[in-house]
Design an enzyme around this catalytic site. Structure first.
Site, PDB file in Angstrom:
ATOM      1  N   GLU A  80       0.827  -1.208   0.000  1.00 16.41           N
ATOM      2  CA  GLU A  80       0.000   0.000   0.000  1.00 16.41           C
ATOM      3  C   GLU A  80       0.859   1.255   0.000  1.00 16.41           C
ATOM      4  O   GLU A  80       0.527   2.254  -0.642  1.00 16.41           O
ATOM      5  CB  GLU A  80      -0.931  -0.002   1.212  1.00 16.41           C
ATOM      6  CG  GLU A  80      -2.068  -0.992   1.116  1.00 16.41           C
ATOM      7  CD  GLU A  80      -3.046  -0.648   0.002  1.00 16.41           C
ATOM      8  OE1 GLU A  80      -4.050   0.023   0.266  1.00 16.41           O
ATOM      9  OE2 GLU A  80      -2.791  -1.059  -1.153  1.00 16.41           O
ATOM     10  N   THR A 116      -6.597   8.589  -5.177  1.00 17.07           N
ATOM     11  CA  THR A 116      -6.440   8.443  -3.730  1.00 17.07           C
ATOM     12  C   THR A 116      -5.556   9.525  -3.135  1.00 17.07           C
ATOM     13  O   THR A 116      -5.856  10.098  -2.084  1.00 17.07           O
ATOM     14  CB  THR A 116      -5.852   7.061  -3.405  1.00 17.07           C
ATOM     15  OG1 THR A 116      -6.742   6.057  -3.889  1.00 17.07           O
ATOM     16  CG2 THR A 116      -5.679   6.881  -1.903  1.00 17.07           C
TER      17      THR A 116
END
Length: 330
Positions: A151, A204
């Site tokens: 991530e 994001t």
């Protein structure tokens, strides 16, 4: 957060005679935050998700052989793709990076940039696959730090609210990051997610940059109460408590600006009988948390009708909470 380098190496458990020649793994999409639990709550869904096909080959090293379903957006460079980069990290941790060759086919069944944990599903599938290929030398808990590093590579922030439920299945709470402390929460039997992905672009990184660094004490207390109420509601299977607890006063007001028709979609979902409604991850996907599949399906159908009438294409998914997480397909 635990560092992968701090994990206990397990070379003694690695026996090449027990390694598989190939494996195909599915890992699920996730709904991060669960509306009120920014960066600490999330759950896995049955669909969509991503697949990884991994094959042991003679030439040492890790290679991405193909990627399908990404419209050419993801890198084939094994050092830049989160799947292969995390696999390389794990092999290096185990001290066998010069002893094995693997080639990877990544099959994307879910949209990139959807707010449904696209990168985490791929990363989890890849790490689960290489672990299975090697005879499962690491537990899921020991795989988790590698997933978090994936991530970090994908979006610049090593959060676990997507990878934790994708790997562990069910509903997860990240109590803390230093060290990483993940708790599995109960899943009420009739809890169903109705997900709509409006096909608009909300990166994001951009969504994170809008978040305020400081919040008022009043809002913080409100949010803490909602999170505590949600956890209590999950333990008691109290759907009314779950519904009135899943409200976000900190993140949603800012991120909703990036999602066309957000508050109209929210009104439609609540009128259709949803327990609560909010943003999945960083968006633009939205989720109508409902009691039962019928209410969830009604909410997403009506939301899609509204979006279509306003010229916005969308995808929908209706799913119970996925308690299993990743699974071997073949």
């Amino acid at each position: 957060m635990s560092n992968p380098e701090q994990l206990i190496k397990k070379e003694n458990t690695l026996n090449p005679d027990n390694w598989l020649k190939e494996v195909r793994v599915f890992a699920p999409a996730t709904v991060a935050n669960m509306i009120c639990g920014f960066d600490i709550l999330g759950f896995a869904v049955e669909k969509p998700g991503d697949e990884v096909f991994m094959q042991q080959v003679e030439e040492v090293g890790v290679r991405i052989r193909s990627i399908k379903g990404d419209d050419g957006r993801l890198p084939l460079d094994p050092d830049k793709n989160t799947v292969s980069a995390c696999v390389k990290m794990l092999l290096n941790h185990l001290g066998i990076e010069n002893e094995i060759g693997v080639e990877i086919d990544l099959i994307k069944h879910m949209p990139i940039g959807s707010g449904l944990g696209s990168s985490s599903a791929s990363t989890v599938a890849g790490l689960f696959a290489i672990n299975a290929l090697l005879g499962n030398p690491l537990t899921k808990n020991e795989l988790m730090p590698f997933c978090v590093e994936g991530e970090r590579l994908a979006c610049g922030h090593g959060h676990a609210d997507n990878v934790a439920p994708a790997l562990m299945g069910g509903i997860t709470l990240i109590r803390g990051y230093e060290p990483l402390d993940i708790i599995s929460l109960p899943v009420p039997e009739d809890l169903v997610a109705g997900i709509v992905f409006p096909q608009v672009d909300v990166p994001t990184r951009d969504a994170r940059q809008l978040i305020k660094e400081k919040v008022s004490l009043k809002d913080a207390v409100n949010q803490w109460g909602n999170i505590a109420g949600l956890v209590a509601g999950l333990y008691r299977s109290d759907y009314d408590l779950i519904g009135r607890s899943m409200h976000d006063v900190l993140i949603e007001p800012t991120r909703a600006i990036l999602i066309p028709e957000f508050y109209e979609m929210k009104r439609i979902a609540m009128e259709a009988g949803a327990l609560s409604f909010g943003i999945s991850g960083s968006g633009p996907s939205v989720v109508a948390i409902s009691k039962g599949a019928e209410a969830a399906q009604l909410a997403v159908n009506r939301i899609q009708e509204h979006l279509t009438a306003n010229g916005i294409e969308s995808l929908q998914f209706v799913s119970a909470v996925n308690a299993e997480g990743p699974k071997i397909l073949s």
